[in-house]
Design a protein around this motif. Structure first.
Motif, PDB file in Angstrom:
ATOM      1  N   GLY A   1       0.792  -1.221   0.000  1.00 41.98           N
ATOM      2  CA  GLY A   1       0.000   0.000   0.000  1.00 41.98           C
ATOM      3  C   GLY A   1       0.824   1.272   0.000  1.00 41.98           C
ATOM      4  O   GLY A   1       0.327   2.332   0.364  1.00 41.98           O
TER       5      GLY A   1
ATOM      6  N   VAL B   1       1.296   2.624  -4.370  1.00 46.47           N
ATOM      7  CA  VAL B   1       0.096   3.281  -4.913  1.00 46.47           C
ATOM      8  C   VAL B   1       0.022   4.751  -4.539  1.00 46.47           C
ATOM      9  O   VAL B   1      -0.721   5.514  -5.157  1.00 46.47           O
ATOM     10  N   CYS B   2       0.796   5.164  -3.542  1.00 45.32           N
ATOM     11  CA  CYS B   2       0.802   6.568  -3.106  1.00 45.32           C
ATOM     12  C   CYS B   2       1.868   7.393  -3.819  1.00 45.32           C
ATOM     13  O   CYS B   2       1.949   8.605  -3.628  1.00 45.32           O
TER      14      CYS B   2
ATOM     15  N   GLU C   1      -0.335  -4.204  -3.825  1.00 45.58           N
ATOM     16  CA  GLU C   1      -0.798  -2.905  -4.311  1.00 45.58           C
ATOM     17  C   GLU C   1      -2.047  -3.080  -5.171  1.00 45.58           C
ATOM     18  O   GLU C   1      -2.377  -4.193  -5.564  1.00 45.58           O
TER      19      GLU C   1
ATOM     20  N   HIS D   1      -9.118   8.677  -3.510  1.00 47.22           N
ATOM     21  CA  HIS D   1      -9.304   7.789  -2.357  1.00 47.22           C
ATOM     22  C   HIS D   1      -9.291   8.648  -1.100  1.00 47.22           C
ATOM     23  O   HIS D   1      -8.258   9.200  -0.743  1.00 47.22           O
TER      24      HIS D   1
ATOM     25  N   LEU E   1      -4.668   7.947  -5.340  1.00 48.58           N
ATOM     26  CA  LEU E   1      -3.918   6.701  -5.434  1.00 48.58           C
ATOM     27  C   LEU E   1      -3.657   6.410  -6.903  1.00 48.58           C
ATOM     28  O   LEU E   1      -4.411   6.850  -7.774  1.00 48.58           O
TER      29      LEU E   1
ATOM     30  N   LYS F   1      -3.123   3.317  -9.515  1.00 46.98           N
ATOM     31  CA  LYS F   1      -3.158   1.893  -9.835  1.00 46.98           C
ATOM     32  C   LYS F   1      -2.364   1.699 -11.122  1.00 46.98           C
ATOM     33  O   LYS F   1      -2.505   2.476 -12.062  1.00 46.98           O
TER      34      LYS F   1
END
Length: 181
Positions: free
Chosen positions: A92, A95-96, A121, A132, A137, A139
């Motif tokens: 996680g 994704v940031c 992710e 989000h 985020l 993808k």
């Protein structure tokens, strides 16, 4: 802290992720938060040396309370980690990272890993930006991009977690285990 249900769900995910991983003596997690993943790794691999990097002060304090974790309060980009780990975990965090920082993030993951890189992710075959909560985020095909950049990385295993799993519901995400060969 995690509820017993959340712990069990993530334990199941990690059991699946680690089924083809062998000879791991050290793990570094980038963005370790308060240490849920470290607790799970310690449960599954009690002999492994665990290091967690966390930028949030409060979360890093909680992480440092785990006696089996070396906690480092720092940004991933500013940490002074030296050496390599048998496995590096990103759950996680990729994704940031926006496109400008992502290349550097990949380099950090790659350079810290002796053998395995585990990515958990949100996957999409083409990059997409998604709102989000109050943040964005990203993808994308994180493992594919890493394998394109580093030809010695090979896909060892992968899976998907589904929020409607009847026994162990967690967020929808993909996980990938890459191995340096």
């Amino acid at each position: 802290m995690a509820t017993p249900e959340l712990f069990a769900a993530h334990l199941t995910v990690f059991r699946d992720m680690l089924r083809r991983v062998e000879s791991v003596e050290s793990v570094c997690e980038l963005g370790a938060s308060y240490g849920l993943n470290m607790m799970i790794l310690h449960t599954l691999l009690p002999h492994v040396e665990l290091t967690g990097v966390e930028i949030n002060h409060k979360a890093a304090e909680m992480l440092a309370q785990l006696p089996y974790v070396t906690a480092i309060e720092s940004s991933v980009y500013q940490t002074q980690l030296t050496g390599q780990y048998d496995m590096v975990l990103s759950k996680g965090v990729a994704v940031c990272q926006d496109g400008e920082k992502l290349e550097e993030y990949y380099q950090i993951l790659y350079s810290l890993s002796k053998r395995y890189i585990v990515l958990c992710e949100y996957y999409n075959p083409t990059p997409v930006k998604v709102q989000h909560r109050e943040a964005w985020l990203y993808k994308r095909d994180f493992p594919g991009e890493m394998m394109d950049r580093y030809p010695d990385l090979k896909l060892l295993d992968y899976g998907f977690q589904y929020h409607r799993d009847y026994l162990f519901p967690v967020d929808d995400f993909n996980w990938f285990v890459l191995e340096k060969r």
